[in-house]
Design a protein around this motif. Sequence first.
Motif, PDB file in Angstrom:
ATOM      1  N   LEU A  68       0.858  -1.165   0.000  1.00  0.00           N
ATOM      2  CA  LEU A  68       0.000   0.000   0.000  1.00  0.00           C
ATOM      3  C   LEU A  68       0.900   1.223   0.000  1.00  0.00           C
ATOM      4  O   LEU A  68       1.674   1.437   0.928  1.00  0.00           O
ATOM      5  CB  LEU A  68      -0.886  -0.021   1.241  1.00  0.00           C
ATOM      6  N   ASP A  69       0.792   2.010  -1.080  1.00  0.00           N
ATOM      7  CA  ASP A  69       1.686   3.142  -1.306  1.00  0.00           C
ATOM      8  C   ASP A  69       1.157   4.404  -0.618  1.00  0.00           C
ATOM      9  O   ASP A  69      -0.021   4.490  -0.289  1.00  0.00           O
ATOM     10  CB  ASP A  69       1.746   3.390  -2.822  1.00  0.00           C
ATOM     11  N   ASP A  70       2.038   5.363  -0.443  1.00  0.00           N
ATOM     12  CA  ASP A  70       1.651   6.707   0.014  1.00  0.00           C
ATOM     13  C   ASP A  70       0.856   6.689   1.312  1.00  0.00           C
ATOM     14  O   ASP A  70      -0.039   7.525   1.509  1.00  0.00           O
ATOM     15  CB  ASP A  70       0.822   7.425  -1.071  1.00  0.00           C
ATOM     16  N   PHE A  71       1.160   5.771   2.211  1.00  0.00           N
ATOM     17  CA  PHE A  71       0.441   5.734   3.469  1.00  0.00           C
ATOM     18  C   PHE A  71       0.743   7.003   4.262  1.00  0.00           C
ATOM     19  O   PHE A  71       1.899   7.403   4.400  1.00  0.00           O
ATOM     20  CB  PHE A  71       0.841   4.505   4.289  1.00  0.00           C
ATOM     21  N   LEU A  73       5.349   4.065   4.036  1.00  0.00           N
ATOM     22  CA  LEU A  73       5.060   5.331   4.712  1.00  0.00           C
ATOM     23  C   LEU A  73       5.552   6.463   3.828  1.00  0.00           C
ATOM     24  O   LEU A  73       6.716   6.493   3.430  1.00  0.00           O
ATOM     25  CB  LEU A  73       5.754   5.389   6.072  1.00  0.00           C
ATOM     26  N   ASP A  74       4.669   7.366   3.524  1.00  0.00           N
ATOM     27  CA  ASP A  74       4.997   8.449   2.615  1.00  0.00           C
ATOM     28  C   ASP A  74       6.062   9.376   3.201  1.00  0.00           C
ATOM     29  O   ASP A  74       6.173   9.539   4.415  1.00  0.00           O
ATOM     30  CB  ASP A  74       3.731   9.258   2.305  1.00  0.00           C
ATOM     31  N   LYS A  75       6.809  10.001   2.300  1.00  0.00           N
ATOM     32  CA  LYS A  75       7.870  10.909   2.717  1.00  0.00           C
ATOM     33  C   LYS A  75       7.340  11.980   3.675  1.00  0.00           C
ATOM     34  O   LYS A  75       7.985  12.328   4.661  1.00  0.00           O
ATOM     35  CB  LYS A  75       8.472  11.562   1.480  1.00  0.00           C
ATOM     36  N   VAL A 126       9.895   2.754   4.610  1.00  0.00           N
ATOM     37  CA  VAL A 126       9.858   4.207   4.795  1.00  0.00           C
ATOM     38  C   VAL A 126      10.452   4.855   3.549  1.00  0.00           C
ATOM     39  O   VAL A 126      11.540   4.499   3.107  1.00  0.00           O
ATOM     40  CB  VAL A 126      10.622   4.648   6.059  1.00  0.00           C
ATOM     41  N   GLU A 127       9.679   5.801   2.986  1.00  0.00           N
ATOM     42  CA  GLU A 127      10.070   6.418   1.718  1.00  0.00           C
ATOM     43  C   GLU A 127      10.752   7.764   1.929  1.00  0.00           C
ATOM     44  O   GLU A 127      10.593   8.386   2.966  1.00  0.00           O
ATOM     45  CB  GLU A 127       8.814   6.699   0.877  1.00  0.00           C
ATOM     46  N   GLY A 128      11.478   8.206   0.906  1.00  0.00           N
ATOM     47  CA  GLY A 128      12.013   9.563   0.880  1.00  0.00           C
ATOM     48  C   GLY A 128      13.137   9.805   1.884  1.00  0.00           C
ATOM     49  O   GLY A 128      13.284  10.900   2.414  1.00  0.00           O
TER      50      GLY A 128
HETATM   51 CA    CA Z   1       5.006   6.485  -2.508  1.00  0.00          CA
END
Ligand code: CA
Length: 731
Positions: free
Chosen positions: A626-629, A649-651, A682-684
């Motif tokens: 699941l993207d952009d949480f 987890l979104d940036k 964890v993104e970004g």
């Molecule tokens: Ca994303």
Amino acid sequence: MNSKIKKIIYSGIVFLSVFGMFALMANYEHTLAIERHKQDARDTLLMTQTNLESIITSRMISMGGIAAYIEIDNEISQLEYSSFAKNIYASADEIVKSMTFITDTTITHIYPYEENKAAIGIDLASEASQRDLILYAKNNLKAVFTAPVNLVEGGIGIIVRIPVVVKEAYYGQVAIVFDYDKTIAASGIESLSSEYVVELAGFDSLSGEKAIIWNNDGNPVGDSIIQEVNLYDSTLILTVLPREGWQGKTVLYYMLWFIGVIVSSFAFMGMYKVLSFNDDLKGANEELENTIGRLQISEAHITHMAEHDALTELFNRRKFVEILGAQLNSGKTGSVLLLDIDNFKNINDTLGHVYGDKVLVSISKRLLEAVEGNAHVFRFGGDEFIVLMMDITDTDSIDRCIENIVCHLDLGNEVEHIKNHITASIGVSRYPANGNTVEELLLKADIAMYSAKKSGKNKRQFFFDDLISNFENRINIENRLRGALKSNEFMIYYQPIIDAKTGDLSSFEALLRLKDLSMPPNEFIPIAEENGMIVPIGKWVIREVLDQLQKWEASGFETKPVAINLSPRQIYDATISEFVEDELNSRGIDPSMIEIEITESVLIDNKEENMKVLSALKKIGLIISLDDFGTGYSSLNYLTYMPVDKIKLDKSLKDRFIDMEDTKMMDGLISIAHGLNLEVVVEGVEEAGESEKLIATNCDYMQGYYFGRPAPADQVHDSQGRLVYRSFTHT
Ligand code: CA
Ligand code: C2E
Ligand code: CA
């Protein structure tokens, strides 16, 4: 002449001159009132016009998406066609009756399928009622819009046909059939009926003659008002004339006559008294003044009612037209802020209209508190408000005012102990830069507001000419994408995802690019999503990634699983899992090499059908993340019963938590996810410091520029075939 006659003559002169003054005023009010009535009519027409434009044009654009898709993949199956058409149909409030695809002139695809399948195989070139238009669209390659026609399947419809061209030759047409009655009902045109004689007419594509689409009682001839409705590439004409004629005889008009008679009679008597009893001069005067005073008070009351909104006590639409009109006439400058409260319908639906009204009153108060200086607030009807900022046109000042408004709206909106999170989408037009009539400024503020709303609510947008040409711009981007797909101008960049326990590269995310990098994906993907082109583009992405995996393997390079982004549209396509499975099988690639990234909307809208598709994908053996949480609804709760393996987890979420003293919040979120058997990415991650803090939490994977930027496939390995990325030193 005796003195009595003299007194009567003098007093008579006074009577006539006072009365004459009132007569002039009444006459003036008569002219103004007619102007106001016409303005009201124009405002009402504007509503029907925008309704029609949005009902029809938006669906034509979507239909254009299907046409675009067929141009690329002309062997579209009925199933694929249905999964496309379903979205347009579902969003259409039953206004769309059916959507048909005609190969050459014969119906080959139709939606909804079950009810209409009998039509498949009918050659419309042999149906007398349709032949001419079908051939017109075929021979001229132009979209056609028909006046109401009797449908083969019964009922009345308005049909729009868009030709499809494959390899520069006519291939067929998509046709969208609007239910005539429902379209008319949704346009709101019938609400004009009680007051006006109305006619909606178009031009027959074939004869060029006027064709009446809807009217009530004959045709409105005489001093009528006309509004053009622009649809894709045709124009309709909306004409109205009030049944009772333009109304100049308002309450104020009668009041003026009435007051005129009284005041001039008093003036007569006053004069007579003055002449009779010079001594009593003062008394008579006072009496006269008192009477006039009282009359003025009731006149003020009437004016107040005419200029204010009954619920909120704010100035109303009419007053806005008057004030802005005066501003424009005297060459002043300023700006019009059109506010539309976001999701107000929700409040009404869940808490009731009475409560909704209270919220509107509260909003009005906040708005009045928020604006300062030379600004007025108006209620424009429903949940729309206007702030007119006089003398102010510079962006900074307007932004400051908007900030103030946003702040006041959000802070003080507690009604009956319920805290309402109120936001508004705001469109701004400025005069004279954007126009010099009230209508033009309103329309442009409305266009800007609409664009603000589309870009995600709680936004503001200044009008600029490009907003109008946005439509053309869109078409350009669509053409660009179509070209890119045909001539192989897309490519995939790969970004490493790191195992937070070992520091090893664990997988890649595939990110779509135009080869010349002339447009970022955030710009073209939303458009491809809206018009459906994301489906063929997404298929290209899947094939491309699988080909790449094969190439890496063949050259003996180390390979890792690749995560592919699937947009909601691709999940709505029930054939997607079959497609992925076939592509994997034909290349002999293990399903564990592919992950799928989806967004929350997939889990929220259209839940049941999407769940089936996701389960099918999982059954093949794909991992689903699941993207952009953290950017949307973000509830972990519903993940308990969703077929999801990972959350990213979104940036923005990481940015919010990483700077806190300790990483408790992050820890908490991650352990809840773990409790639900979900892995966490964890993104970004952009800096070494962030990476260290995250390693200390319990997260499973990290992704970001710090570990590696998205890069073309040939930069993923070094010359020895080893993966290129930054790890961290494990302590
Ligand atoms: Ca994303
Ligand atoms: P996304 O799925 O959230 O992809 C992650 C985005 O974050 C990528 O942007 C990536 O380049 C960027 N990013 C990665 N690390 C960092 C970092 O450390 N800092 C910052 N500031 N950004 C970082 P990109 O490539 O521009 O893609 C934007 C969005 O476009 C993606 O967001 C995704 O929603 C969509 N997208 C990209 N490729 C595809 C595709 O093939 N299909 C679909 N449906 N959507 C795609
Ligand atoms: Ca992603």
